[in-house]
Write an enzyme that holds these catalytic residues in place. Sequence first.
Site, short mmCIF file in Angstrom:
data_model
loop_
_atom_site.label_atom_id
_atom_site.label_comp_id
_atom_site.label_asym_id
_atom_site.label_seq_id
_atom_site.Cartn_x
_atom_site.Cartn_y
_atom_site.Cartn_z
N ALA A 160 3.22 -1.63 7.60
CA ALA A 160 4.56 -1.07 7.34
C ALA A 160 4.93 -1.14 5.86
O ALA A 160 4.55 -2.10 5.18
CB ALA A 160 5.59 -1.86 8.16
N PRO A 161 5.63 -0.13 5.35
CA PRO A 161 6.12 1.06 6.04
C PRO A 161 5.09 2.18 6.18
O PRO A 161 5.35 3.17 6.84
CB PRO A 161 7.28 1.51 5.14
CG PRO A 161 6.89 1.06 3.76
CD PRO A 161 6.13 -0.23 3.95
N GLY A 162 3.90 2.01 5.55
CA GLY A 162 2.87 3.01 5.87
C GLY A 162 2.18 3.68 4.70
O GLY A 162 1.52 4.70 4.89
N ASP A 201 1.74 -4.07 12.61
CA ASP A 201 2.81 -4.71 11.81
C ASP A 201 4.03 -4.90 12.70
O ASP A 201 4.32 -4.04 13.54
CB ASP A 201 3.17 -3.81 10.61
CG ASP A 201 3.80 -4.61 9.46
OD1 ASP A 201 4.77 -5.35 9.72
OD2 ASP A 201 3.32 -4.51 8.33
N LYS A 212 -5.08 -11.84 -2.61
CA LYS A 212 -4.07 -12.35 -3.55
C LYS A 212 -4.72 -13.44 -4.39
O LYS A 212 -5.54 -14.22 -3.88
CB LYS A 212 -2.85 -12.91 -2.81
CG LYS A 212 -2.27 -11.97 -1.79
CD LYS A 212 -1.70 -10.71 -2.41
CE LYS A 212 -1.57 -9.62 -1.35
NZ LYS A 212 -1.30 -8.28 -1.88
C1 LIG Z 1 2.70 -5.47 1.23
S1 LIG Z 1 3.26 -5.01 2.79
C2 LIG Z 1 2.20 -3.69 3.22
C3 LIG Z 1 2.53 -2.38 2.57
C4 LIG Z 1 1.72 -1.26 3.13
N1 LIG Z 1 0.31 -1.40 2.84
C5 LIG Z 1 2.18 0.07 2.58
O1 LIG Z 1 1.44 0.69 1.82
O2 LIG Z 1 3.27 0.52 2.93
C6 LIG Z 1 2.71 -6.27 3.81
C7 LIG Z 1 3.01 -6.07 5.27
O3 LIG Z 1 2.30 -7.07 6.01
C8 LIG Z 1 3.06 -7.39 7.15
N2 LIG Z 1 2.52 -8.66 7.68
C9 LIG Z 1 2.64 -9.92 7.16
N3 LIG Z 1 1.97 -10.80 7.93
C10 LIG Z 1 1.41 -10.09 8.94
C11 LIG Z 1 0.57 -10.43 10.05
N4 LIG Z 1 0.17 -11.68 10.26
N5 LIG Z 1 0.19 -9.43 10.87
C12 LIG Z 1 0.57 -8.15 10.67
N6 LIG Z 1 1.36 -7.78 9.63
C13 LIG Z 1 1.76 -8.73 8.78
C14 LIG Z 1 4.47 -7.42 6.66
O4 LIG Z 1 5.36 -7.20 7.73
C15 LIG Z 1 4.48 -6.27 5.64
O5 LIG Z 1 4.95 -5.08 6.24
#
Ligand SMILES: C[S@@+](CC[C@H](N)C(=O)[O-])C[C@H]1O[C@@H](n2cnc3c(N)ncnc32)[C@H](O)[C@@H]1O
Length: 354
Positions: free
Chosen positions: A216-218, A235, A300
């Site tokens: 999210a958001p995608g 997510d 990271k």
């Molecule tokens: C940096 S954002 C991703 C952005 C995404 N790649 C984009 O381009 O829109 C990180 C996401 O990881 C999700 N997240 C964190 N821990 C998670 C887990 N254990 N399983 C699934 N999603 C997770 C968060 O809710 C967040 O939406």
Amino acid sequence: MNTLFMHCRPGFEGEVCSEIAEHAARLNVAGYAKAKPQSACAEFICNDAEGAERLMRELRFSQLIFPRQWARGSFVELPETDRISVLLEALVEYPVCGSLWLEVMDSNDGKELSTFCRKFEGPLRKALLNAGRLVEDAAKPRLLLTFVSGRRVFVGLAAADNSAMWPMGIPRLKFPREAPSRSTLKLEEAWHHFIPRDQWPQRLSDDMTGVDLGAAPGGWTYQLVKRGMLVTAIDNGPMAESLMDTGLVQHLMADGFTYKPKQTVDWMVCDIVEKPARSAALLETWLGEGLCREAVVNLKLPMKQRYAEVRRLLERIEEGFKARKVKVSIGCKQLYHDREEVTCHLRRLDMKPR
Ligand SMILES: C[S@@+](CC[C@H](N)C(=O)[O-])C[C@H]1O[C@@H](n2cnc3c(N)ncnc32)[C@H](O)[C@@H]1O
């Protein structure tokens, strides 16, 4: 020409120094690395005249993690007027080049100098062509002039096929308006970096499936959908409606670290902010168990010893694959769109083509 000059993200000069010094030691190239903090560049000064050339011959630029660009050469001091004559004089020591890039550092000083470079490039190019120092020939070395000020330039050479794809290693990617987040450019840049352009039709095709962990958001899902893939987006957060409307996305509210697909997917991508060791273990599981054929995952970076830690994790992943007796290619790069992170690309080499 005994200096190897490298660009990097500001703040990562120490990582570039550690990385190049390690390679130089392995290849028996004597010299030392140096850099000023936040200068966005580092140098490796070789003891022998051919040291820098040997480093560039033995190493593949695309396999270096922290340098964004590199060139071998030396610094030239420039006068306030008629810089072109001084450059032409210095270039007598260099071979005839096949292309010319003017570069600056990715720093505030660099930004100020880029206007100067834009104005200077036309007259310089003309003078180099007239003097026979530049011909259009991709097989000849690229002349990379990195201006550190209007009075000082690093005059460097690099093979066009063993250096950055874009000037300063900064990709010119346009943000797609329909994409739900700017992160989308990270995955697009990863593809440019890790997948040769002529292989995109086979490796990023519309009959493929993908899983996006932490979707999210995608922004990353958007890239997969743009290539026509069927995507499972994992997510707890909401996905952009525009993506769900395509009919190509299944959104599951699940934990990205425990979810497993029922069948092998072509791509797994993961942009979850987590401890790097946990993301590395995820990669080992997905590739090692054959849950996906290729993956792009962000690691990271820790606060300290960032190069050493990345190397340690990559070695651990490699050992894991060896123990499982699976063949996987591993790439890792700090991309332009990466901040305190690096991007890993892994590909199973021993799985049957689909
Ligand atoms: C940096 S954002 C991703 C952005 C995404 N790649 C984009 O381009 O829109 C990180 C996401 O990881 C999700 N997240 C964190 N821990 C998670 C887990 N254990 N399983 C699934 N999603 C997770 C968060 O809710 C967040 O939406």
